[in-house]
Design an enzyme around this catalytic site. Structure first.
Site, mmCIF file in Angstrom:
data_model
loop_
_atom_site.group_PDB
_atom_site.id
_atom_site.type_symbol
_atom_site.label_atom_id
_atom_site.label_comp_id
_atom_site.label_asym_id
_atom_site.label_seq_id
_atom_site.Cartn_x
_atom_site.Cartn_y
_atom_site.Cartn_z
ATOM 1 N N GLU A 133 0.834 52.672 -31.050
ATOM 2 C CA GLU A 133 0.674 52.199 -32.426
ATOM 3 C C GLU A 133 0.055 50.796 -32.466
ATOM 4 O OE1 GLU A 133 3.330 52.612 -30.707
ATOM 5 O OE2 GLU A 133 4.952 51.208 -31.211
ATOM 6 N N CYS B 298 -1.027 47.470 -15.376
ATOM 7 C CA CYS B 298 0.100 47.823 -14.517
ATOM 8 C C CYS B 298 -0.267 47.585 -13.055
ATOM 9 C CB CYS B 298 0.511 49.264 -14.724
ATOM 10 S SG CYS B 298 -0.734 50.401 -14.143
#
Ligand code: NAD
Length: 482
Positions: A176, A281
């Site tokens: 979102e 990451c």
């Protein structure tokens, strides 16, 4: 500004939700979109649509399913620059990093186009006299992806091209925080003219995820995001009888040995620690200096970090953009405070950096802490920002002990000119992705994107052959003809 629509039944549809969030450009702080948190009924409609589309899609020959991938690849190539710019605007990374993301996304579509070969099973004649055995792969039904904000276009492509190519149907729920590149991608998907409801887009956050996980009609979930949310999703998926693969958070250690070639090593380290403002990451987080490389490494590293140009990623000369949001900026600044409080020495302070044209942007400059000990919070927790902790180790054994004491196991690299140290490192270090003189260990689409310990929950990873295993069930047929 109209909220983004969902894409269900092959149509763009307005969400009826009254909960709508702003999508903010983190450099300019302008609102560039609005995203609805879709209702449970809207999610259930999408699941039903994908379920209804499954039988016919499953019977579509793999070679025909692959042709949609070729068509999508062409459209993505045509829209390469547009997709890249949208990523910069919604996420903040630099334009070249965004181009890299789009390229990596296209590569997934290319690999999935090889499905007629990838999906083959195997067989053996005469398992007993006159009896044959075959193993075939079959699709399972509806799958879904829950991606993070930091690679808003690419991550869903780690999964759904393989799922569809295998004959499953799909639902994507974008982050979102950065849903606009997915909206653009679905415009391209719409042009490809897949059969109705084979793939669907439902915007939202936790509520949408929970409805997907609770539905008996969803066979499996691919999640990429933070460790606490990944653990929650893995547990809930298991509770509801689903397959799950959850790629989660990271704290990556980059080890530099005394025999490393520093002129080549330092640029690789800088890209690893500060690329995407540390929001990867696979970003380096702790610089582990072994033995007497410490002083020259520290000096060269800090010098290179202090010269990085920070600004709006659409400017081609900028080397580091903002972090994704005000909330995330405050979180990263909180870690810098914590490092100072715990007694680490702040060699380069990225707080209070000013980018003239964008004074309100969520910028943090390159930050370096020295004299960090492995017990400190900044050496242990995922910060996900441009903050580097330098830790010293006496030898490789101590460096590996420090890496193993950390709960995460996503990526780790060694910089050395010794084959013996390199071999030792790749053999012993318990991390999913290992780099040797490489700072960002991003597996290509035809290899699994690995991860271990608290960085991954599941057994089959995204991409490569693992993806084909995850999205198919193996069926064994034993036959004898009288
Ligand atoms: P996040 O966990 O906050 O969100 C990821 C997704 O989960 C989003 O789509 C979000 O809407 C949804 N979500 C958030 N909270 C939820 C909840 N309580 N219940 C159900 N769904 C929820 O992660 P993020 O901040 O978007 O992304 C950053 C994280 O992703 C970092 O930890 C990073 O290391 C990790 N990451 C991991 C990999 C990997 O391959 N291991 C790759 C990229 C990013």
């Amino acid at each position: 500004m109209e909220p983004i629509k969902n894409y269900v039944h092959g149509q763009w549809v307005d969400s009826k939700s009254t909960e709508i969030l702003d999508v903010v450009n983190p450099a300019t702080t302008e609102v560039i979109g609005r995203v609805p948190l879709s209702t449970p009924d809207e999610v259930r409609t999408a699941i039903q649509a994908a379920k209804d589309a499954f039988p016919e899609w499953r019977e579509t020959p793999p070679v025909n399913r692959a042709r949609y991938m070729f068509a999508l690849k062409d459209l993505m190539e045509d829209q390469f620059e547009e997709l890249s710019s949208i990523i910069v605007e919604e996420e903040g990374k630099c334009i070249d990093e965004a181009r890299g993301e789009v390229r990596r996304g296209i590569e997934q579509v290319e690999v999935a186009a090889g499905i007629p070969s990838l999906m083959m099973g195997y067989n053996l004649e005469d398992i007993a006299v006159g009896i044959d055995e075959d193993c075939v792969r079959q699709p399972l039904g509806v799958f879904c992806a829950i991606p993070p904000f930091n690679f808003p276009l690419m991550v869903s492509l780690w999964f759904w091209p393989y799922a569809l190519a295998c004959g499953n149907t799909y639902i994507v729920k974008p982050s979102e925080q950065a849903p606009l590149s997915q909206e653009k991608l679905f415009e391209l998907i719409d042009e490809v003219d897949l059969p109705e409801s084979v793939i669907n887009l439902v915007n939202g956050a936790k509520g949408v995820v929970d409805t997907l996980l609770e539905s008996p009609d969803v066979q499996g979930v691919s999640f990429v995001g933070s460790t606490p949310v990944g653990k929650y999703i893995y547990q809930k998926a298991a509770e509801h009888g689903k397959r799950a693969q959850c790629q989660t958070g990271a704290k990556n250690f980059l080890v530099v040995m005394p025999d490393a070639d520093l002129d080549r090593t330092v640029p690789a380290l800088i890209t690893s620690f500060y690329g995407c403002a540390g929001e990867r990451c696979l970003s380096g987080a702790v610089l582990l200096a072994v033995g007497d490389v410490y002083e020259p490494l520290r000096d060269k590293f800090v010098d290179a970090a202090s010269r990085l140009k920070v600004g709006y990623g659409l400017d081609e000369t900028v080397q580091m953009g903002p972090v994704v949001s005000k909330r995330h900026m405050e979180r990263v600044l909180g870690y810098i405070e914590k490092g100072v409080g715990e007694g680490a020495k702040l060699l380069l302070d990225g707080r209070g950096i000013k980018v003239e044209e964008y004074p309100k942007g969520y910028f943090i400059g390159p930050t370096v802490f020295d004299e960090v000990t492995p017990e400190m919070t900044i050496a242990n927790e995922e910060i996900f920002g441009p903050v580097v902790s330098i830790v010293q180790a006496e030898d490789l054994d101590e460096a590996i002990d420090i890496i193993h004491a950390n709960p995460y196991g996503n990526a780790s690299s060694i910089f050395t000119s010794s084959g013996k140290w390199a071999r030792e490192f790749k053999y012993r270090v318990r991390c999913g992705n290992i780099g040797i003189n490489i700072g960002i260990v991003a597996p290509m689409a035809f290899f699994p994107f690995s991860g271990s310990k608290d960085s991954f929950f599941g057994d089959l990873h995204g991409q490569g052959r693992d993806a084909i295993d995850f999205f198919t069930e193996k069926k064994v047929v034993i036959s004898r003809w009288f």
